[in-house]
Design a protein around this motif. Structure first.
Motif, short mmCIF file in Angstrom:
data_model
loop_
_atom_site.label_atom_id
_atom_site.label_comp_id
_atom_site.label_asym_id
_atom_site.label_seq_id
_atom_site.Cartn_x
_atom_site.Cartn_y
_atom_site.Cartn_z
N CYS A 180 0.80 -1.23 0.00
CA CYS A 180 0.00 0.00 0.00
C CYS A 180 0.83 1.28 0.00
O CYS A 180 0.37 2.31 -0.46
CB CYS A 180 -0.97 0.00 1.18
N SER A 208 -4.48 5.78 -7.97
CA SER A 208 -4.17 4.96 -9.15
C SER A 208 -4.40 5.77 -10.42
O SER A 208 -5.34 6.56 -10.49
CB SER A 208 -5.08 3.73 -9.18
N GLN A 263 -4.37 -3.68 -2.35
CA GLN A 263 -5.50 -3.30 -1.51
C GLN A 263 -5.52 -1.79 -1.25
O GLN A 263 -4.48 -1.21 -0.95
CB GLN A 263 -5.43 -4.07 -0.19
N VAL A 289 1.29 3.25 2.33
CA VAL A 289 0.72 4.29 3.21
C VAL A 289 0.54 3.80 4.64
O VAL A 289 -0.35 4.26 5.36
CB VAL A 289 -0.62 4.84 2.64
N GLN A 300 -8.43 14.23 4.61
CA GLN A 300 -7.47 15.32 4.40
C GLN A 300 -7.08 15.46 2.93
O GLN A 300 -7.20 16.52 2.34
CB GLN A 300 -6.19 15.01 5.18
#
Ligand SMILES: Cc1cc2nc3c(=O)[nH]c(=O)nc-3n(C[C@H](O)[C@H](O)[C@H](O)COP(=O)(O)OP(=O)(O)OC[C@H]3O[C@@H](n4cnc5c(N)ncnc54)[C@H](O)[C@@H]3O)c2cc1C
Length: 347
Positions: A40, A154, A345, A42, A181
């Motif tokens: 991910c 993406s 994901q 993140v 945010q």
């Protein structure tokens, strides 16, 4: 490489790479072509964990969901969230499938335009200061003003546009998240002409150009973008000229449904490229027009339409975590070989 770069060495090997000041351990490794496992980018999946053997790092987001107390106790860190404070030695098991097809690079993106897709999804188009080659289905990280951390979005376009301008454009299709945010800045505060640092490409759920099975793309919510990119990639890839593509979109209510027009613009729509949508909540008060399509969840639609034939397909999916988990359960029950299933994901 800047003067302030640090050297990161993989313990027990002669492999090392440079990490610029402010760059993360994961991303600098990928920039050097190292097959560092991740998903991910993140702080949510935990796939990029490594053990720090020597040196010191700064975890930029210490509340990252994937960084547990056990990790802290064992000197384990998230590669996507930490920057080295000096030279380091780390323990990590690299894995060849994570070797980047295109090493990620940081470029500036200028917001060139935006348009509405649904009541809560918009497309944002950025013109890049330099090339950023990417594969259909990959994502990039946006460093948005006033937002802590980066946000993953993406690409919905493909890198080989028809014109020279297209080759330096990234299109993102972003869902407005209540109180979010990053999406809040994109929807509310970012004016045309604003500049944003964009870092990419990333992601493993990219179009496999050498596999000639029919393709199934399953998208829900903001998962539209990478699946549209995959479909566009199939449409222009000569090696996939004989491949049929089924595109399934799942929305909660009829007004969430989107993507048909994007598929319809591809040569061979309704023959080679097919689009179906399913809606799970037809009784919702937002459903202004009667829904005549499929009712239910998109993973149920995939199972009903294809059943055991899923085993013969190359499958890509993107969308909210609950949808991703439901699809994985369906594919597991149908005994679809794991290597034919591709997803990064969303979090
Ligand atoms: C691989 C991937 C691809 C994605 N593609 C798309 C897409 O095409 N379209 C789309 O609409 N959405 C996409 N998303 C979701 C998107 O990245 C955001 O999570 C979503 O827009 C909500 O962000 P927000 O800032 O509005 O909400 P927030 O609630 O403010 O932020 C949530 C996100 O930010 C991260 N985050 C929060 N705080 C910090 C911090 N301090 N430091 C670092 N990270 C932090 C979280 O891990 C989470 O990803 C994708 C996510 C992933 C992982």
């Amino acid at each position: 490489m800047s003067d302030t770069a640090h050297r990161i060495t993989l313990a027990g090997t002669d492999v090392s790479f440079h990490c610029d000041e402010h760059d993360t351990v994961l991303r600098s490794a990928l920039r050097s072509g190292i097959a560092f496992p991740y998903e991910c980018n993140v702080g949510a999946c935990g796939n990029c964990k490594f053990e720090l053997i020597d040196g010191a790092v700064d975890m930029k987001w210490s509340e990252a969901p994937a960084w547990t107390d056990k990790d802290r106790a064992r000197n384990r860190y998230l590669g996507c969230q930490c920057v080295p404070l000096g030279d380091c030695t780390i323990k990590l098991r690299t894995s060849p499938q994570y070797a980047p097809v295109h090493p990620p690079r940081r470029v500036m993106g200028t917001l060139a335009g935006r348009c509405s897709i649904t009541h809560d999804i918009e497309e944002f188009r950025f013109a890049l200061s330099a090339d950023m080659p990417f594969e259909p289905g990959q994502y990039a990280l946006l460093n948005l003003p006033g937002v802590s951390g980066v946000r993953a979005y993406s690409m919905s376009n493909i890198a080989t546009g028809d014109s020279a301008d297209d080759a330096r454009m990234l299109h993102f299709q972003v869902r407005r998240v209540p109180n979010g945010q990053g999406s809040g800045v994109l929807f509310g505060g970012l004016a045309t002409g604003a500049q944003v640092e964009i870092d990419g490409p990333y992601g493993m759920a990219y179009l496999r150009r050498n596999v000639t099975r029919d393709v199934l793309c399953v998208a829900g919510g903001s998962g539209l973008a990478p699946m549209v990119s995959i479909a566009r990639g199939v449409a222009v890839e000569p090696a996939l000229a004989g491949v049929k593509l089924h595109f399934l979109y799942g929305g909660r209510t009829p007004r969430d449904v989107c993507g048909r027009d994007m598929l319809a613009s591809l040569a061979g729509f309704d023959e080679r490229f097919r689009f179906e949508a399913a809606v799970s909540d037809v009784a919702h008060e937002d459903a202004r027009e009667p829904w005549t399509g499929h009712v239910g969840f998109v993973h149920e639609l995939a199972d009903t339409m294809f059943g055991d034939r899923l085993r013969d397909m190359e499958i890509y999916f993107a969308g909210p975590p609950a949808m991703g988990q439901a699809i994985q359960r369906t594919l597991l029950a149908r005994k679809v070989p794991f290597g034919q299933v591709h997803f990064d994901q969303f979090y």
